[in-house]
Write a protein that holds these residues in place. Structure first.
Motif, PDB file in Angstrom:
ATOM      1  N   LYS A 133       0.847  -1.192   0.000  1.00  0.00           N
ATOM      2  CA  LYS A 133       0.000   0.000   0.000  1.00  0.00           C
ATOM      3  C   LYS A 133       0.882   1.240   0.000  1.00  0.00           C
ATOM      4  O   LYS A 133       1.809   1.357   0.796  1.00  0.00           O
ATOM      5  N   LEU A 160       0.814   5.527   0.010  1.00  0.00           N
ATOM      6  CA  LEU A 160       0.086   6.776   0.249  1.00  0.00           C
ATOM      7  C   LEU A 160       0.814   7.898  -0.465  1.00  0.00           C
ATOM      8  O   LEU A 160       2.002   8.122  -0.240  1.00  0.00           O
ATOM      9  N   THR A 173      -3.305   5.173  -2.390  1.00  0.00           N
ATOM     10  CA  THR A 173      -4.271   6.138  -1.871  1.00  0.00           C
ATOM     11  C   THR A 173      -3.686   7.527  -2.106  1.00  0.00           C
ATOM     12  O   THR A 173      -2.624   7.854  -1.565  1.00  0.00           O
ATOM     13  N   THR A 175      -4.035  11.587  -1.791  1.00  0.00           N
ATOM     14  CA  THR A 175      -4.736  12.574  -0.976  1.00  0.00           C
ATOM     15  C   THR A 175      -4.381  13.989  -1.407  1.00  0.00           C
ATOM     16  O   THR A 175      -3.326  14.248  -1.976  1.00  0.00           O
ATOM     17  N   ARG A 198      -8.742  10.526  -1.622  1.00  0.00           N
ATOM     18  CA  ARG A 198      -9.349  10.929  -0.353  1.00  0.00           C
ATOM     19  C   ARG A 198      -8.846  12.310   0.048  1.00  0.00           C
ATOM     20  O   ARG A 198      -7.631  12.585   0.006  1.00  0.00           O
ATOM     21  N   PHE A 214      -5.561   8.182   8.909  1.00  0.00           N
ATOM     22  CA  PHE A 214      -5.214   6.777   8.795  1.00  0.00           C
ATOM     23  C   PHE A 214      -4.604   6.293  10.101  1.00  0.00           C
ATOM     24  O   PHE A 214      -3.994   7.073  10.855  1.00  0.00           O
ATOM     25  N   GLU A 215      -4.756   5.009  10.360  1.00  0.00           N
ATOM     26  CA  GLU A 215      -4.174   4.410  11.561  1.00  0.00           C
ATOM     27  C   GLU A 215      -2.648   4.396  11.473  1.00  0.00           C
ATOM     28  O   GLU A 215      -2.067   4.480  10.386  1.00  0.00           O
ATOM     29  N   SER A 242      -0.010   2.173   8.542  1.00  0.00           N
ATOM     30  CA  SER A 242      -1.007   1.728   7.557  1.00  0.00           C
ATOM     31  C   SER A 242      -0.426   1.476   6.169  1.00  0.00           C
ATOM     32  O   SER A 242      -1.020   0.743   5.373  1.00  0.00           O
ATOM     33  N   VAL A 263       2.290   6.996   9.834  1.00  0.00           N
ATOM     34  CA  VAL A 263       1.435   6.085   9.074  1.00  0.00           C
ATOM     35  C   VAL A 263       2.232   5.089   8.235  1.00  0.00           C
ATOM     36  O   VAL A 263       1.646   4.251   7.544  1.00  0.00           O
TER      37      VAL A 263
END
Length: 279
Positions: free
Chosen positions: A49, A51, A74, A76, A101, A110-111, A114, A140
């Motif tokens: 993943k 970001l 993801t 942003t 997002r 986010f946690e 992540s 993250v």
């Protein structure tokens, strides 16, 4: 250390003419320093993943997605409008392993731990607290992952023809970024910022990269965007509000950008700092 709850805004804005040069950017011309590490991580973790913070028009995000076909990106940004533009771009390129997002780099929704890779390009030089942004990006990121960042050094422009209006424009860009709360010397400060955010020096790999604009298409894209900033953008507003330049100054800047765009021998290059932080 506490941080202010409000921060400076993104001076250039998100109107299409102001972000046109962003859409020239790809993984290949804007984060080559990350690609070997990304490929290696994807070999071991195909479903990784990533970001992409402050993704803007999403051209880097979409091109990064090709390097992790079984992973997910993801992307942003603060602006819903620019995220829709990014989503349309990704759809047009047939990129499906990506989602979008709205998010603020200071408070990423986010946690902890992540993402395998956290990437930002040309974001932190606009911020009044880049160290806080690094803390969030590190938070993250998973252990064994990497935070990757590239930022410009606003002092490091090389260009020809040496037109006086372009020199005035570059000086104005430096002064207006300072006035808006950004940092024109971001490029060489990335290691320092990362260490202040808690990274150890041995975790960090630093490098420098460049952009070059020389073809007719590149000159039109870069110079045309700079013309828009002089005529209509947040940079013009900042210059007039803070007495950083006069209308006459900006007329000269516009004339010389037009001359540079038309010059067959016109070339412009600029330098960026790059950093990989191994978590």
């Amino acid at each position: 250390m506490s941080h202010p709850t409000t921060h400076n805004t993104y001076m250039p804005g998100y109107a299409a003419p102001q972000v046109r040069h962003h859409e020239w950017r790809t993984a290949e011309n804007s984060c080559q320093f990350l690609l070997p590490t990304l490929t290696s991580l994807a070999t071991n973790t195909p479903t990784l993943k990533l970001l992409d913070v402050g993704a803007g028009s999403g051209t880097i995000s979409a091109s990064l997605a090709r390097y992790i076909p079984h992973g997910h990106i993801t992307a942003t940004d603060l602006s819903d409008e620019i995220l829709q533009r990014a989503a349309d771009y990704a759809k047009g390129k047939g990129v499906s392993n990506i989602s979008f997002r709205e998010a603020n780099v200071y408070h990423l929704p986010f946690e902890d731990e992540s993402f395998d890779v956290v990437h930002a390009s040309m974001v932190l030089n606009h911020l009044d607290d880049p160290v806080a942004a690094y803390r969030e990006m590190l938070r993250v990121c998973k252990p064994g992952g990497v935070v990757a960042n590239r930022e410009s050094d606003g002092r490091m422009y090389s260009y020809y023809p040496e037109l006086p209006g372009i020199r005035k424009f570059l000086d104005l860009m430096v002064s207006s970024l300072k006035a808006s709360g950004g940092d024109v010397t971001a490029g060489p400060k990335l290691v320092s910022w990362a260490m202040k955010a808690g990274a150890r020096r041995e975790q960090i790999t630093a490098s420098m990269g460049t952009w070059t604009y020389s073809t007719p298409e590149e000159r039109q894209m870069w110079g045309g965007t700079m013309l828009e900033r002089i005529k209509h953008g947040g940079m013009r507003t900042m210059a007039l509000q803070h007495n950083l330049a006069t209308e006459s100054d900006m007329d000269e800047m516009a004339r010389d950008w037009e001359a540079w765009i038309a010059a067959e021998d016109g070339v412009l290059g600029l330098m960026h700092g790059e950093i990989l932080i191994r978590k």
